[in-house]
Design an enzyme around this catalytic site. Structure first.
Site, PDB file in Angstrom:
ATOM      1  N   ALA A  10      73.881 -18.458  18.605  1.00  0.00           N
ATOM      2  CA  ALA A  10      75.224 -18.918  19.465  1.00  0.00           C
ATOM      3  C   ALA A  10      75.162 -20.378  19.602  1.00  0.00           C
ATOM      4  O   ALA A  10      75.962 -20.880  20.765  1.00  0.00           O
ATOM      5  CB  ALA A  10      75.247 -18.232  20.611  1.00  0.00           C
ATOM      6  N   HIS A 175      72.531 -27.009  -1.840  1.00  0.00           N
ATOM      7  CA  HIS A 175      73.341 -27.523  -0.737  1.00  0.00           C
ATOM      8  C   HIS A 175      72.515 -28.899  -0.311  1.00  0.00           C
ATOM      9  O   HIS A 175      71.682 -28.659   0.792  1.00  0.00           O
ATOM     10  CB  HIS A 175      73.627 -26.564   0.478  1.00  0.00           C
ATOM     11  CG  HIS A 175      74.322 -27.178   1.418  1.00  0.00           C
ATOM     12  ND1 HIS A 175      75.391 -27.932   1.441  1.00  0.00           N
ATOM     13  CD2 HIS A 175      74.034 -27.203   2.736  1.00  0.00           C
ATOM     14  CE1 HIS A 175      75.910 -28.342   2.634  1.00  0.00           C
ATOM     15  NE2 HIS A 175      74.860 -27.832   3.481  1.00  0.00           N
TER      16      HIS A 175
HETATM   17  N1  LIG Z   1      74.924 -24.383   5.237  1.00  0.00           N
HETATM   18  C1  LIG Z   1      75.697 -25.247   5.938  1.00  0.00           C
HETATM   19  O1  LIG Z   1      76.511 -25.809   5.211  1.00  0.00           O
HETATM   20  C2  LIG Z   1      75.543 -25.873   7.070  1.00  0.00           C
HETATM   21  C3  LIG Z   1      76.307 -26.643   7.961  1.00  0.00           C
HETATM   22  C4  LIG Z   1      76.087 -26.768   9.327  1.00  0.00           C
HETATM   23  C5  LIG Z   1      74.764 -26.399   9.877  1.00  0.00           C
HETATM   24  N2  LIG Z   1      74.118 -25.864   9.307  1.00  0.00           N
HETATM   25  C6  LIG Z   1      72.862 -25.174   9.662  1.00  0.00           C
HETATM   26  O2  LIG Z   1      73.040 -24.163  10.862  1.00  0.00           O
HETATM   27  C7  LIG Z   1      71.968 -24.054  11.471  1.00  0.00           C
HETATM   28  C8  LIG Z   1      72.695 -23.990  13.234  1.00  0.00           C
HETATM   29  O3  LIG Z   1      73.381 -25.347  13.314  1.00  0.00           O
HETATM   30  P1  LIG Z   1      74.069 -25.375  14.651  1.00  0.00           P
HETATM   31  O4  LIG Z   1      74.732 -26.735  14.459  1.00  0.00           O
HETATM   32  O5  LIG Z   1      74.688 -24.396  15.227  1.00  0.00           O
HETATM   33  O6  LIG Z   1      72.733 -25.565  15.615  1.00  0.00           O
HETATM   34  P2  LIG Z   1      72.595 -25.558  17.264  1.00  0.00           P
HETATM   35  O7  LIG Z   1      71.161 -25.949  17.548  1.00  0.00           O
HETATM   36  O8  LIG Z   1      73.469 -25.723  18.002  1.00  0.00           O
HETATM   37  O9  LIG Z   1      72.220 -23.745  17.378  1.00  0.00           O
HETATM   38  C9  LIG Z   1      71.241 -23.209  16.749  1.00  0.00           C
HETATM   39  C10 LIG Z   1      71.158 -21.941  17.597  1.00  0.00           C
HETATM   40  O10 LIG Z   1      70.003 -20.946  17.067  1.00  0.00           O
HETATM   41  C11 LIG Z   1      69.383 -20.529  18.316  1.00  0.00           C
HETATM   42  N3  LIG Z   1      68.244 -19.782  17.961  1.00  0.00           N
HETATM   43  C12 LIG Z   1      67.048 -20.535  17.547  1.00  0.00           C
HETATM   44  N4  LIG Z   1      66.065 -19.465  17.132  1.00  0.00           N
HETATM   45  C13 LIG Z   1      66.594 -18.172  17.295  1.00  0.00           C
HETATM   46  C14 LIG Z   1      66.231 -16.879  17.005  1.00  0.00           C
HETATM   47  N5  LIG Z   1      64.897 -16.703  17.004  1.00  0.00           N
HETATM   48  N6  LIG Z   1      66.909 -15.753  17.302  1.00  0.00           N
HETATM   49  C15 LIG Z   1      68.367 -16.222  17.778  1.00  0.00           C
HETATM   50  N7  LIG Z   1      68.828 -17.758  17.895  1.00  0.00           N
HETATM   51  C16 LIG Z   1      68.017 -18.449  17.619  1.00  0.00           C
HETATM   52  C17 LIG Z   1      69.093 -21.737  19.173  1.00  0.00           C
HETATM   53  O11 LIG Z   1      69.105 -21.107  20.541  1.00  0.00           O
HETATM   54  C18 LIG Z   1      70.715 -22.295  19.061  1.00  0.00           C
HETATM   55  O12 LIG Z   1      71.440 -21.827  19.964  1.00  0.00           O
HETATM   56  C19 LIG Z   1      71.152 -25.334  11.273  1.00  0.00           C
HETATM   57  O13 LIG Z   1      70.112 -24.814  10.565  1.00  0.00           O
HETATM   58  C20 LIG Z   1      72.058 -26.211  10.509  1.00  0.00           C
HETATM   59  O14 LIG Z   1      71.380 -27.000   9.754  1.00  0.00           O
HETATM   60  C21 LIG Z   1      74.169 -25.404   7.826  1.00  0.00           C
END
Ligand SMILES: NC(=O)c1ccc[n+]([C@@H]2O[C@H](COP(=O)([O-])OP(=O)(O)OC[C@H]3O[C@@H](n4cnc5c(N)ncnc54)[C@H](O)[C@@H]3O)[C@@H](O)[C@H]2O)c1
Length: 309
Positions: A10, A175
């Protein structure tokens, strides 16, 4: 709503995804995160916006998966995001562990769900979710191409001063830095951009697209992009929930398509109620084919590095 989508993680991408799903009234939404109180608080806050935003989607938050039972889609955004100077690949060992755990937990209660993976490094995390879930390949899909092509479309519209709605763009491959934007198949009102822009301008837009994530990371400094990534994940979820048969570039498990075997790579797919309903194979020039295979090779090395750790 008669559909349910669970968004795991989240954080920035997860909360924005939940907001967009609810505001479009596509489904009820469950937000799951390990941080105590946080998914519950965000879910309540989003629910309190509903009377003003005028929707009746139910949004709930939890630190475990009980209320996610029977989800139609599980969107995995859990994990760490990159910081300036980091590549997506630097996230691999931490995020592989996280994606494995959340896939195990979420799939137990939603064995018929379709998984949309967002966590990076995307293509390798799809492999982790695929192997951990044991789901058929049609039900594990990665979000990257929709975002990368939206970035390309944005830059094309800016360059030509036309509506983004007139643009279509085509991006293949993993990606990462080796992604393969295809100008030949990228159009404005049906006209290939190769007829509208000189090669040096197209090259500059392609470069900016491939570097699109890093450009935002370097501006934000404390995290990575999330508005456009959430929009991209929601477009995929919408295509599935509404059985739209929409052709979108997604990471899909290839078994010989484009000459690539047993690997998640970005290709155009038809998304509908059953997930990936078809992989669309377009003709590539020798140069495009070579670029796609180079990109797939980079994904394979990353996946192999996971298996040796
Ligand atoms: N595919 C894409 O194009 C793309 C684009 C943007 C971000 N991302 C990726 O998406 C991911 C999330 O990005 P974000 O900006 O939301 O990061 P963020 O740090 O804001 O959110 C990540 C969340 O994951 C939670 N988390 C960690 N371990 C967990 C678990 N075991 N169970 C449940 N929740 C858990 C954290 O508490 C945190 O709230 C990153 O890996 C980022 O690189 C991918």
């Amino acid at each position: 709503m008669d559909k349910k989508v669970t968004v795991v993680g989240a954080g920035n991408v997860g909360e924005t995804t939940a907001q967009r799903l609810a505001e479009k009234e596509l489904c009820d939404v469950v937000l799951v995160d390990v941080v105590e109180g946080m998914p519950q608080g965000k879910a309540l806050d989003l629910s309190e916006a509903a009377p003003i935003e005028k929707h009746d989607a139910r949004i709930s938050g939890a630190n475990d998966y009980d209320i996610s039972e029977g989800s139609d889609i599980i969107i995995i955004t859990a994990g760490i995001a990159r910081k300036p100077g980091m590549s997506r690949d630097d996230l691999i060992s931490t995020n592989a562990g996280i994606v494995k755990i959340v896939t195990q937990e979420a799939c137990k209660l939603s064995p018929k769900a379709i998984i949309i993976v967002v966590s990076n490094p995307l293509d390798a995390m799809c492999q982790v979710a695929y192997e951990t879930s044991g789901f058929p390949k049609q039900r594990v899909i990665g979000m990257a191409g929709v975002l990368d092509s939206a970035r390309f479309r944005t830059f094309i519209a800016m360059e030509l001063n036309v509506s983004v709605e007139n643009t279509h763009a085509f991006v293949l491959g993993g990606h990462g830095d080796t992604m393969v934007p295809l100008p030949r198949y990228s159009t404005v009102a049906g006209i290939p951009i190769t007829e509208l822009l000189p090669k040096d301008r197209i090259d500059a837009l392609v470069k900016r697209t491939a570097n699109g994530g890093a450009e935002i990371v370097s501006l934000l400094k404390t995290g990575s992009a999330y508005y456009a990534p959430a929009s991209a994940a929601v477009e995929m979820a919408q295509a599935i929930l509404m059985d739209k048969k929409k052709i979108l570039p997604c990471a899909a498990y290839l078994e010989g398509e484009y000459g690539i075997h047993n690997l998640f790579v970005g290709v155009p797919v038809k998304l509908g109620r059953r997930g990936v309903e078809e992989i669309i194979q377009v003709k590539l020039t020798e140069k495009e084919h070579a670029a796609l295979h180079k990109s797939a090779e980079a994904v394979r090395q990353l996946v192999n590095s996971l298996q040796t750790t």
